[in-house]
Design a protein around this motif. Structure first.
Motif, short mmCIF file in Angstrom:
data_model
loop_
_atom_site.label_atom_id
_atom_site.label_comp_id
_atom_site.label_asym_id
_atom_site.label_seq_id
_atom_site.Cartn_x
_atom_site.Cartn_y
_atom_site.Cartn_z
N PHE A 19 10.10 0.01 2.15
CA PHE A 19 10.33 -1.75 2.70
C PHE A 19 11.69 -1.95 3.44
CE2 PHE A 19 13.52 -5.10 2.19
CZ PHE A 19 12.82 -6.31 1.21
N GLU A 20 11.79 -0.31 3.60
CA GLU A 20 12.92 -0.34 5.19
C GLU A 20 11.81 -0.66 6.73
OE1 GLU A 20 15.03 3.23 7.42
OE2 GLU A 20 14.84 3.65 5.31
N GLY A 21 10.77 0.61 6.21
CA GLY A 21 9.41 0.21 7.08
C GLY A 21 8.52 -1.41 7.43
N GLY A 22 9.02 -1.90 6.41
CA GLY A 22 8.48 -3.13 6.89
C GLY A 22 9.35 -4.27 7.59
N SER B 233 1.09 -1.64 -0.19
CA SER B 233 -0.28 0.16 -0.13
C SER B 233 1.15 1.21 0.00
CB SER B 233 -0.94 0.02 1.26
OG SER B 233 -1.65 -1.04 1.02
N VAL B 234 0.70 1.31 -1.14
CA VAL B 234 2.24 2.04 -1.21
C VAL B 234 1.87 3.75 -0.64
CG1 VAL B 234 4.34 4.06 -2.56
CG2 VAL B 234 3.67 1.29 -2.38
N ALA B 235 0.85 3.68 -1.73
CA ALA B 235 0.19 5.21 -2.20
C ALA B 235 -0.87 5.32 -0.29
CB ALA B 235 -0.95 5.64 -2.90
N LEU C 116 11.54 4.75 -6.87
CA LEU C 116 12.56 3.99 -6.07
C LEU C 116 12.09 4.52 -4.53
CD1 LEU C 116 14.15 1.77 -5.83
CD2 LEU C 116 15.92 3.78 -6.27
N LYS C 117 11.67 5.56 -4.26
CA LYS C 117 12.16 6.04 -3.00
C LYS C 117 10.99 5.84 -2.57
CE LYS C 117 10.29 10.39 -2.71
NZ LYS C 117 10.19 12.27 -2.40
N GLN C 118 9.75 5.37 -2.71
CA GLN C 118 8.82 4.74 -2.15
C GLN C 118 8.77 2.95 -2.06
OE1 GLN C 118 6.24 7.09 -0.82
NE2 GLN C 118 7.18 8.20 -2.04
N GLY D 53 20.94 2.52 -2.21
CA GLY D 53 19.20 3.03 -2.82
C GLY D 53 18.63 4.09 -2.89
N TYR D 54 19.17 4.99 -1.08
CA TYR D 54 18.73 6.49 -1.12
C TYR D 54 19.30 7.22 -2.27
CZ TYR D 54 15.13 5.21 2.29
OH TYR D 54 14.08 3.90 2.98
N HIS D 55 20.48 6.92 -2.20
CA HIS D 55 21.57 7.91 -3.06
C HIS D 55 20.57 7.79 -4.70
CE1 HIS D 55 25.19 9.08 -5.78
NE2 HIS D 55 25.32 9.47 -4.89
N LYS D 56 20.75 6.98 -5.23
CA LYS D 56 20.38 6.56 -6.43
C LYS D 56 18.66 7.10 -6.48
CE LYS D 56 20.17 2.47 -9.57
NZ LYS D 56 18.84 1.12 -10.14
#
Length: 287
Positions: free
Chosen positions: A224-227, A32-34, A217-219, A246-249
């Protein structure tokens, strides 16, 4: 003593319930990304830590508690004990040649268990050239996993899933993130309790093997980190390193700052590398 025993039992029940809730949190966070508020996930984690800190146990005592045991995977056959003894012998005698072991057990299918297959997969994995994106060993590991139910009449268990994910992650930009994420979801649904190593394998593929836009990718990274934290797994040094890449990218300065602070607080050597990525991204965003 009685009071201590009751407190220990209560803490185990609390952690058990928290992990069950965490599995749901991971699926909600990823799917549920949104609609999912990333801050809510960390607020739940903060509350968990606050309640745990009020218990009369040291961190060492809490960490010493046994991990939750994954549910057993299904056997779609009655294991023949005589055949199993033969397979045990084959596995023992072919330690240095997993290909020979795989060929030999094919005539004793009724004695083959998940443990036999995961042992062969592990031995194949150990022989993989870590710099190779594809190899006979890798393809054989995937074949064992994919054919487990049809050929050997067993459902892949937790160890087999882990070997699949670790092998897929070695392919990096050539890996299949969608397939790996499906396996991770199945592990969650079957209560195989993925470890941080399992999450890291899929996270690696998210960062290196997808063509998401920076915003997508940010979302994905944030959820994913929160999961992971929602499932009450502890981020390790490899996790924050992959997240920082990933966050740099994704050009997400907020996410990158967060994992940098986490690495610095944990006093991990990788903090210096993450700091360089943070400085580089800050310069990029100022140009």
């Amino acid at each position: 003593f009685f009071l201590s025993a009751m407190l220990l039992r209560s803490s185990r029940l609390f952690v058990s319930a928290s992990r069950s809730f965490g599995r749901a949190s991971f699926n909600v966070a990823r799917r549920s990304v949104a609609t999912t508020d990333f801050n809510e996930i960390f607020e739940r984690e903060r509350q968990f830590e606050e309640e745990a800190s009020q218990m009369d146990f040291s961190p060492e005592e809490i960490m010493a508690q046994p991990r939750f045991t994954p549910k057993a995977a299904k056997m779609f056959k009655t294991l023949d004990e005589e055949e199993k003894v033969k397979v045990d012998s084959i596995i023992e005698k072919t330690e240095e040649n997993p290909f020979e072991a795989l060929d030999s057990i094919s005539s004793h299918v009724n004695g083959v268990s998940q443990e036999h297959l995961s042992t062969i997969m592990q031995r194949l994995f150990e022989k993989i050239d870590q710099n190779a994106s594809n190899s006979k060993e890798q393809e054989t590991i995937f074949k064992i996993f994919n054919d487990a139910e049809q050929t050997y009449k067993v459902e892949p268990d937790k160890d087999m899933c882990t070997m699949f994910l670790r092998t897929e992650a070695l392919k990096k930009e050539n890996g299949n993130f969608t397939r790996a994420r499906e396996i991770l979801d199945e592990m969650q649904d079957k209560e195989f309790y993925p470890t941080i190593e399992d999450y890291n394998a899929v996270l690696n593929l998210l960062v290196h093997a997808t063509d998401f836009t920076p915003n997508q990718l940010k979302q994905e990274l944030r959820h994913f980190e929160g999961g992971i934290t929602g499932a009450h797994e502890f981020l390790d040094e490899e996790t924050v390193d992959i997240l920082s890449i990933g966050y740099h990218k994704a050009q997400d300065i907020v996410g990158l700052r967060r994992v940098l602070q986490f690495a610095e607080y944990s006093e991990w050597p990788v903090a210096s590398t993450i700091s360089e990525r943070f400085d580089d991204l800050r310069v990029q965003l100022l140009l």
